[in-house]
Design a protein around this motif. Structure first.
Motif, PDB file in Angstrom:
ATOM      1  N   PHE A  56      32.619  56.588   4.349  1.00 64.48           N
ATOM      2  CA  PHE A  56      33.835  56.123   3.688  1.00 64.48           C
ATOM      3  C   PHE A  56      33.929  56.736   2.297  1.00 64.48           C
ATOM      4  O   PHE A  56      32.948  57.258   1.770  1.00 64.48           O
ATOM      5  N   CYS A  57      35.109  56.640   1.687  1.00 70.35           N
ATOM      6  CA  CYS A  57      35.266  57.131   0.317  1.00 70.35           C
ATOM      7  C   CYS A  57      34.873  56.012  -0.660  1.00 70.35           C
ATOM      8  O   CYS A  57      34.692  54.859  -0.265  1.00 70.35           O
ATOM      9  N   ARG A  58      34.783  56.343  -1.908  1.00 70.65           N
ATOM     10  CA  ARG A  58      34.361  55.392  -2.936  1.00 70.65           C
ATOM     11  C   ARG A  58      35.285  54.169  -2.967  1.00 70.65           C
ATOM     12  O   ARG A  58      34.841  53.033  -3.044  1.00 70.65           O
ATOM     13  N   HIS A  59      36.592  54.441  -2.908  1.00 69.96           N
ATOM     14  CA  HIS A  59      37.584  53.372  -2.967  1.00 69.96           C
ATOM     15  C   HIS A  59      37.375  52.362  -1.837  1.00 69.96           C
ATOM     16  O   HIS A  59      37.397  51.151  -2.049  1.00 69.96           O
ATOM     17  N   HIS A  60      37.156  52.861  -0.638  1.00 68.28           N
ATOM     18  CA  HIS A  60      37.028  51.961   0.508  1.00 68.28           C
ATOM     19  C   HIS A  60      35.646  51.318   0.599  1.00 68.28           C
ATOM     20  O   HIS A  60      35.526  50.191   1.065  1.00 68.28           O
ATOM     21  N   TYR A  61      34.606  51.986   0.133  1.00 62.24           N
ATOM     22  CA  TYR A  61      33.320  51.303   0.007  1.00 62.24           C
ATOM     23  C   TYR A  61      33.489  50.115  -0.939  1.00 62.24           C
ATOM     24  O   TYR A  61      32.981  49.028  -0.693  1.00 62.24           O
ATOM     25  N   THR A 105      34.462  62.356   3.551  1.00 62.18           N
ATOM     26  CA  THR A 105      35.273  61.992   4.708  1.00 62.18           C
ATOM     27  C   THR A 105      35.305  60.473   4.719  1.00 62.18           C
ATOM     28  O   THR A 105      34.367  59.825   4.282  1.00 62.18           O
ATOM     29  N   CYS A 106      36.379  59.910   5.191  1.00 62.02           N
ATOM     30  CA  CYS A 106      36.482  58.453   5.196  1.00 62.02           C
ATOM     31  C   CYS A 106      37.235  57.985   6.430  1.00 62.02           C
ATOM     32  O   CYS A 106      38.372  58.397   6.663  1.00 62.02           O
ATOM     33  N   PHE A 107      36.588  57.149   7.190  1.00 55.18           N
ATOM     34  CA  PHE A 107      37.189  56.606   8.405  1.00 55.18           C
ATOM     35  C   PHE A 107      38.488  55.855   8.091  1.00 55.18           C
ATOM     36  O   PHE A 107      39.503  56.034   8.767  1.00 55.18           O
ATOM     37  N   VAL A 108      38.465  55.035   7.033  1.00 56.56           N
ATOM     38  CA  VAL A 108      39.645  54.216   6.695  1.00 56.56           C
ATOM     39  C   VAL A 108      40.804  55.105   6.213  1.00 56.56           C
ATOM     40  O   VAL A 108      41.947  54.928   6.636  1.00 56.56           O
ATOM     41  N   CYS A 109      40.500  56.080   5.348  1.00 59.26           N
ATOM     42  CA  CYS A 109      41.552  56.986   4.862  1.00 59.26           C
ATOM     43  C   CYS A 109      42.241  57.702   6.017  1.00 59.26           C
ATOM     44  O   CYS A 109      43.464  57.799   6.044  1.00 59.26           O
ATOM     45  N   GLU A 110      41.447  58.196   6.958  1.00 63.41           N
ATOM     46  CA  GLU A 110      42.037  58.949   8.069  1.00 63.41           C
ATOM     47  C   GLU A 110      42.895  58.063   8.952  1.00 63.41           C
ATOM     48  O   GLU A 110      43.979  58.445   9.389  1.00 63.41           O
TER      49      GLU A 110
HETATM   50 ZN   LIG Z   1      38.938  56.035   2.080  1.00 58.83          ZN
END
Ligand SMILES: [Zn+2]
Ligand SMILES: [Zn+2]
Length: 223
Positions: A56-61, A105-110
């Motif tokens: 995940f990205c920093r924002h979503h972590y 890479t980020c699962f949530v972003c995608e």
């Molecule tokens: Zn993300």
């Protein structure tokens, strides 16, 4: 639940008339995705395989840490680290947003990007179909810059005869707000001018920097 966007009540989200309504749609999808990933998805092996690879990205972590137990995040991180070792630390996973090295890479972003495309298209379709929604749409306080661009890009979902009108209304919601922000920023700067005698009021200008960053990035400054 995986790609369940049909249950997002678009009109309802447009009701409050506070800030950008498309940002609110995004927030709703985002919240659902984060809840899903730290909840039901823990039991879905194929999703775990994907999140183990992508992370995940920093924002979503950050959002995950805010919303769930440390143990859940620890389990997710543990299997992600194991996957990184398995793939070799030098191998960057390939994701839509991570063509260059170093980008997360980020699962949530995608997932969000995919779903937002559908949602924005549905906003266009609803606008064309329902007169009531058309009124609600023009009564919005504004639409932020990125979401204005997304809506204009999706406006090919609207028949040719109505498309121009939709584009005009959408651009006006964005431009009017931009002009207002520019005015507030000017006032903010003027307050620091040596010629200002300290008697002027801040008015709406006090948080104009934060509001402008929000308008330009879809996110609050400290988000
Ligand atoms: Zn993300
Ligand atoms: Zn927005």
């Amino acid at each position: 639940m995986r790609d369940d966007i049909t249950s997002i009540p678009i009109s309802e989200v447009f009701e409050p008339k506070e800030g950008c309504p498309v940002c609110r749609l995004r927030d709703m999808l985002e919240e659902r995705s984060v809840t899903y990933i730290t909840g039901a998805a823990m039991m879905e092996p194929d999703v775990r395989i994907e999140t183990n690879k992508k992370g995940f990205c920093r924002h979503h972590y950050g959002q995950m840490l805010e919303n769930s137990k440390q143990l859940t995040i620890a389990l997710i991180l543990q299997s992600h680290l194991a996957q990184i070792v398995k793939d070799g630390v030098a191998n960057v996973p390939v994701g839509k947003k991570a063509k260059q090295h170093k980008k997360d890479t980020c699962f949530v972003c995608e997932k969000l990007e995919r779903n937002m495309e559908h949602i924005v298209a549905n906003v266009c379709i609803l606008w064309e179909k329902e007169k009531e929604f058309r009124n609600l749409y023009s009564e919005q306080p504004f639409i932020c810059l990125n979401h204005c661009r997304d809506l204009i890009a999706a406006s090919d979902k609207i028949s040719k005869k109505n498309r121009k009108e939709f584009q005009k209304v959408t651009e006006k919601l964005t431009v009017d707000h931009l002009v207002e922000l520019a005015g507030d920023l000017k006032h903010f700067c003027d307050m620091f001018d040596y010629r200002s005698n300290g008697e002027e009021e801040w008015g709406n200008s006090k948080d104009s920097v934060e509001r402008t960053v929000h308008f330009l990035t879809t996110r609050e400054v400290d988000d």
